[in-house]
Design a protein around this motif. Structure first.
Motif, PDB file in Angstrom:
ATOM      1  N   PHE A 228       0.803  -1.216   0.000  1.00 26.06           N
ATOM      2  CA  PHE A 228       0.000   0.000   0.000  1.00 26.06           C
ATOM      3  C   PHE A 228       0.844   1.279   0.000  1.00 26.06           C
ATOM      4  CE2 PHE A 228      -2.755  -3.318   1.611  1.00 26.06           C
ATOM      5  CZ  PHE A 228      -3.928  -3.082   0.927  1.00 26.06           C
ATOM      6  N   ASP A 229       2.160   1.104  -0.226  1.00 29.18           N
ATOM      7  CA  ASP A 229       3.052   2.263  -0.350  1.00 29.18           C
ATOM      8  C   ASP A 229       2.951   3.165   0.877  1.00 29.18           C
ATOM      9  OD1 ASP A 229       4.944   3.847  -1.600  1.00 29.18           O
ATOM     10  OD2 ASP A 229       3.438   5.110  -2.568  1.00 29.18           O
ATOM     11  N   ASN A 230       2.962   2.543   2.068  1.00 25.75           N
ATOM     12  CA  ASN A 230       2.737   3.293   3.308  1.00 25.75           C
ATOM     13  C   ASN A 230       3.995   3.433   4.152  1.00 25.75           C
ATOM     14  OD1 ASN A 230       0.091   4.116   3.102  1.00 25.75           O
ATOM     15  ND2 ASN A 230      -0.752   2.256   4.006  1.00 25.75           N
ATOM     16  N   GLU A 231       5.170   3.400   3.504  1.00 26.57           N
ATOM     17  CA  GLU A 231       6.402   3.585   4.281  1.00 26.57           C
ATOM     18  C   GLU A 231       6.414   4.939   4.987  1.00 26.57           C
ATOM     19  OE1 GLU A 231       6.207   2.674   1.152  1.00 26.57           O
ATOM     20  OE2 GLU A 231       7.769   1.246   0.556  1.00 26.57           O
ATOM     21  N   ALA A 232       6.023   5.974   4.281  1.00 24.95           N
ATOM     22  CA  ALA A 232       6.023   7.315   4.881  1.00 24.95           C
ATOM     23  C   ALA A 232       4.997   7.397   6.004  1.00 24.95           C
ATOM     24  CB  ALA A 232       5.717   8.367   3.811  1.00 24.95           C
ATOM     25  N   TYR A 233       3.844   6.768   5.807  1.00 22.69           N
ATOM     26  CA  TYR A 233       2.796   6.785   6.836  1.00 22.69           C
ATOM     27  C   TYR A 233       3.279   6.097   8.113  1.00 22.69           C
ATOM     28  CZ  TYR A 233      -1.484   5.383   9.251  1.00 22.69           C
ATOM     29  OH  TYR A 233      -2.446   5.165  10.202  1.00 22.69           O
ATOM     30  N   GLU A 234       3.909   4.918   7.977  1.00 23.80           N
ATOM     31  CA  GLU A 234       4.414   4.203   9.152  1.00 23.80           C
ATOM     32  C   GLU A 234       5.539   4.981   9.816  1.00 23.80           C
ATOM     33  OE1 GLU A 234       3.217   1.726  10.651  1.00 23.80           O
ATOM     34  OE2 GLU A 234       1.709   1.117   9.189  1.00 23.80           O
ATOM     35  N   SER A 235       6.374   5.638   9.006  1.00 20.98           N
ATOM     36  CA  SER A 235       7.459   6.450   9.575  1.00 20.98           C
ATOM     37  C   SER A 235       6.901   7.616  10.375  1.00 20.98           C
ATOM     38  CB  SER A 235       8.369   6.966   8.459  1.00 20.98           C
ATOM     39  OG  SER A 235       9.002   5.907   7.782  1.00 20.98           O
ATOM     40  N   ARG A 236       5.824   8.239   9.861  1.00 21.26           N
ATOM     41  CA  ARG A 236       5.210   9.356  10.595  1.00 21.26           C
ATOM     42  C   ARG A 236       4.618   8.879  11.915  1.00 21.26           C
ATOM     43  NH1 ARG A 236       3.332  10.801   5.426  1.00 21.26           N
ATOM     44  NH2 ARG A 236       1.266   9.914   5.901  1.00 21.26           N
ATOM     45  N   ARG A 237       3.965   7.715  11.909  1.00 17.51           N
ATOM     46  CA  ARG A 237       3.390   7.177  13.151  1.00 17.51           C
ATOM     47  C   ARG A 237       4.489   6.919  14.184  1.00 17.51           C
ATOM     48  NH1 ARG A 237       0.842   1.968  12.616  1.00 17.51           N
ATOM     49  NH2 ARG A 237      -0.280   2.413  14.535  1.00 17.51           N
ATOM     50  N   TYR A 238       5.579   6.310  13.705  1.00 14.56           N
ATOM     51  CA  TYR A 238       6.701   6.009  14.595  1.00 14.56           C
ATOM     52  C   TYR A 238       7.334   7.297  15.111  1.00 14.56           C
ATOM     53  CZ  TYR A 238      11.080   3.768  16.084  1.00 14.56           C
ATOM     54  OH  TYR A 238      12.161   3.323  16.811  1.00 14.56           O
ATOM     55  N   ASP A 239       7.514   8.269  14.218  1.00 14.79           N
ATOM     56  CA  ASP A 239       8.136   9.537  14.607  1.00 14.79           C
ATOM     57  C   ASP A 239       7.254  10.321  15.568  1.00 14.79           C
ATOM     58  OD1 ASP A 239      10.261  11.549  14.315  1.00 14.79           O
ATOM     59  OD2 ASP A 239       8.686  12.740  13.368  1.00 14.79           O
ATOM     60  N   HIS A 240       5.932  10.186  15.446  1.00  9.19           N
ATOM     61  CA  HIS A 240       5.031  10.890  16.366  1.00  9.19           C
ATOM     62  C   HIS A 240       5.278  10.444  17.803  1.00  9.19           C
ATOM     63  CE1 HIS A 240       1.440  12.751  18.001  1.00  9.19           C
ATOM     64  NE2 HIS A 240       1.033  11.583  18.451  1.00  9.19           N
ATOM     65  N   ASP A 241       5.389   9.130  18.000  1.00  9.82           N
ATOM     66  CA  ASP A 241       5.664   8.621  19.343  1.00  9.82           C
ATOM     67  C   ASP A 241       7.075   8.975  19.787  1.00  9.82           C
ATOM     68  OD1 ASP A 241       3.181   7.541  19.781  1.00  9.82           O
ATOM     69  OD2 ASP A 241       3.692   5.602  18.905  1.00  9.82           O
ATOM     70  N   LEU A 242       8.029   8.931  18.855  1.00 14.92           N
ATOM     71  CA  LEU A 242       9.405   9.286  19.216  1.00 14.92           C
ATOM     72  C   LEU A 242       9.510  10.749  19.634  1.00 14.92           C
ATOM     73  CD1 LEU A 242      11.634   7.470  16.553  1.00 14.92           C
ATOM     74  CD2 LEU A 242      11.308   6.889  18.954  1.00 14.92           C
ATOM     75  N   SER A 243       8.762  11.631  18.963  1.00 10.26           N
ATOM     76  CA  SER A 243       8.829  13.052  19.317  1.00 10.26           C
ATOM     77  C   SER A 243       8.279  13.286  20.716  1.00 10.26           C
ATOM     78  CB  SER A 243       8.060  13.888  18.291  1.00 10.26           C
ATOM     79  OG  SER A 243       6.675  13.585  18.328  1.00 10.26           O
ATOM     80  N   ARG A 244       7.213  12.577  21.060  1.00  2.31           N
ATOM     81  CA  ARG A 244       6.686  12.696  22.425  1.00  2.31           C
ATOM     82  C   ARG A 244       7.681  12.124  23.429  1.00  2.31           C
ATOM     83  NH1 ARG A 244       1.276   9.617  22.214  1.00  2.31           N
ATOM     84  NH2 ARG A 244       1.114  10.330  24.379  1.00  2.31           N
ATOM     85  N   TRP A 245       8.363  11.030  23.041  1.00  2.00           N
ATOM     86  CA  TRP A 245       9.371  10.453  23.921  1.00  2.00           C
ATOM     87  C   TRP A 245      10.522  11.434  24.119  1.00  2.00           C
ATOM     88  CZ3 TRP A 245      14.536   9.300  23.197  1.00  2.00           C
ATOM     89  CH2 TRP A 245      15.140   8.514  24.183  1.00  2.00           C
TER      90      TRP A 245
END
Length: 606
Positions: A228-245
């Motif tokens: 589904f060409d969602n590499e960027a989407y998964e990266s954004r989800r991961y980065d969202h949690d990392l930014s809060r961390w």
């Protein structure tokens, strides 16, 4: 579907509860613990005596040249004290190493076994990556807690007590009061600030587990992400949690810097006051230069570990927070557990029955409604119906992944809840619709049905599942690695491995849950004949979509929205001209899958 763990959520533990949970694992090595404590005491007594010998050396060497004599006794005492401190400190570490690693091992295996014993409902509501991080941090926290408690906190407290006693014995009471006052101020300040900082650590842990869970989830489902060409989407989800961390980590670091500054102010003030008082005593003539050396040495011995004690305390609180999450996993009660009077099922053949079974994953959504059927020993029952009709739920109840909310599931005329889960599952083999393999060899995955099987037995069931020739064509044969979740194999190859695995188990009850759904028509026909041979003499539950695979079943159930709407033999159901007959007509009229006979030869040139 979203499954919610309905068991009681463990209450937030306090540190004493966590330590109480840890203690039995440590005390199991009581001999080593006691010997390590003895070595600790000897090492600390020798360490406290060292400045006294040093004072005597300085005083002896401070005499006039005409009276100066080499202080052999003081030098020998100083050397022996230093040697004893080092030797018994190392012995303490060596003795306690087995305690720490042994406790970590016992706790880790207990948590692992407990997680495996929890119901499917729990695991479907948790992220595997988050669980792994909780266990990893918890076991590391145990090692840190035990090592620094025994090797830093206890020695420091013991040393503070002995030094205070010596100061009261040899000098005026202000020395002891200043020493204890500085230590008390330091400890209270550290405790107060560290408690406020713990909220940042807990938040960091939660966000770390959440981010790790999402990352592992995306990596496990790598193909889907790519589809589904969602590499960027998964990266954004991961980065969202990392930014809060990161936000929590920055706040944690700033508060740490403030804590260190406050501790430095307290220690500097205390050391300056004590040295001022010692220097004043020398000026007034009732203390010697050796006394100043003694007080200075004690200050160095106390405040060096005490300064480290601030770090140790913070890290121990962090370790306790990490251990808290791991021990909380043990607080999740088993939804499906063996009864105290459960018996072992031991039979070569087994009958199967459902009596008025109701079931719901969630209270407001019932999946099965009053399901009743029976299969005699050696008989076969097929279940057909649209997706979501509740067919696969039948096998989950049979395996006791869940217990019915109403009615009973019977094996050999007894409720499955009266048997131990291990013995019940040992009598059932399954070929699931969605086959997931371990990241190991093909041989390992086939042998998982019976780990003690020989290579000859593994190859025999592989031939029966029509996968032996394919395996032999691979460069490494049965030693070929299948990759994460078997992703290096096709769907049909994975399903044939699952069939071989079930055959190797050779149980009296067989469950085929869309067992040939991932196979092409030609392979399906070949395997279907083999499955029918293997099923002879065994009680067989067949969950199927292709009706052509179940025409020879003794009895057929047609399910719709969790209810049995028709039942009978293949011929009888066709004669009823109901749902089953319509499904048969639709499948018979559908275009047949062409068989693949290899690439067409190019025409000869003319």
């Amino acid at each position: 579907m979203r499954y919610i763990h309905t068991g009681p959520a463990p209450a937030r533990r306090n540190d004493w509860q966590t330590l109480k949970s840890l203690w039995p694992y440590v005390w199991a090595f009581r001999t080593r613990v006691l010997l390590a404590v003895v070595c600790l005491v000897i090492a600390k007594v020798a360490n406290v005596l060292t400045p006294i010998w040093l004072k005597d050396i300085v005083d002896e060497l401070g005499r006039p040249p005409s009276l100066l004599v080499l202080p052999l006794a003081a030098l020998a005492g100083y050397g022996l004290a230093r040697l004893a401190t080092s030797v018994f400190g190392e012995l303490r570490d060596a003795l306690f190493a087995r305690v720490t690693q042994g406790a970590i091992r016992e706790i880790a295996i207990r948590v692992f076994r407990h997680l495996l014993s929890l119901s499917m409902r729990f695991h479907m509501g948790r992220r595997t990556g988050g669980l792994a991080r909780d266990i990893e941090r918890g076991t590391k926290g145990i090692g840190f807690l035990l090592n620094f408690t025994v090797f830093n906190i206890l020695p420091t407290l013991l040393e503070i007590g002995m030094v205070t006693g010596i100061l009261l014995w040899r000098y005026e009471w202000p020395f002891a009061v200043l020493t204890l006052g500085t230590i008390a101020a330091y400890v209270l300040f550290t405790l107060k600030v560290t408690e406020r900082r713990m909220v940042y650590r807990r938040t960091m842990n939660a966000l770390d587990s959440q981010a790790s869970g999402k990352a592992v989830d995306a990596l496990l489902n790598y193909e889907t992400v790519k589809y589904f060409d969602n590499e960027a989407y998964e990266s954004r989800r991961y980065d969202h949690d990392l930014s809060r961390w990161v936000d929590s980590a920055v706040r944690n670091q700033v508060s740490l810097n403030l804590l260190n500054m406050g501790q430095g102010v307290i220690i500097t003030a205390g050391m300056t006051a004590l040295l001022w008082q010692a220097a004043a005593g020398v000026v007034q003539g009732h203390m010697t230069v050796g006394d100043v050396v003694l007080v200075s040495a004690y200050l160095t011995q106390l405040y060096a570990p005490l300064n480290f004690l601030g770090f140790v305390y913070r890290e121990i609180r962090h370790a306790l927070a990490d251990m808290e999450r791991m021990f909380d996993l043990l607080g999740n009660a088993q939804e499906v557990a063996d009864r105290p009077d459960a018996t072992v099922l031991d039979a070569r053949e087994a009958s199967l029955a459902f009596e008025h079974v109701d079931f719901s994953y969630e209270p407001d959504r019932q999946i099965l409604h009053d399901i009743s059927f029976s299969v005699p020993a050696g008989g076969s029952l097929a279940v057909v119906g649209a997706s979501g009709a509740g067919k696969s739920t039948l096998s989950r109840l049979l395996f006791r992944f869940y217990d019915p909310t109403g009615g009973r599931v019977l094996v050999n005329g007894r409720d499955v809840r009266s048997y131990t889960q291990a013995s019940l599952r040992a009598h059932i083999g399954i070929v699931p619709q969605d086959t997931v393999l371990f990241n190991d060899t093909i041989a390992y995955n086939i042998a998982y049905g019976r780990p003690q099987a020989s290579q000859e037995e593994i190859e025999a069931v592989a031939r029966a599942a029509h996968i032996h020739d394919f395996i032999q064509s691979l460069p490494k044969g049965y030693d070929t690695q299948v990759g994460e979740r078997g992703l290096k194999l096709s769907g049909g190859e994975k399903q044939r491995v699952a069939i071989a695995r079930a055959l190797l188990k050779s149980p009296p009850i067989l469950v085929f849950d869309e067992a040939t759904s991932a196979l092409d028509t030609r392979t399906e026909r070949a395997i279907q004949v083999q499955l029918e041979k293997i099923a002879q003499g065994r009680t067989t539950l067949i969950i199927a979509h292709r009706l052509s695979t179940i025409v020879h079943a003794d009895h057929i159930l047609v399910m719709e929205q969790g209810r049995v709407v028709e039942q009978g033999t293949h011929a009888g159901l066709l004669a009823q001209s109901g749902r089953y007959a319509r499904m048969w007509q639709l499948q018979q009229s559908a275009p047949q899958e062409p068989e693949f006979h290899g690439p067409r030869q190019a025409p000869e040139p003319v």
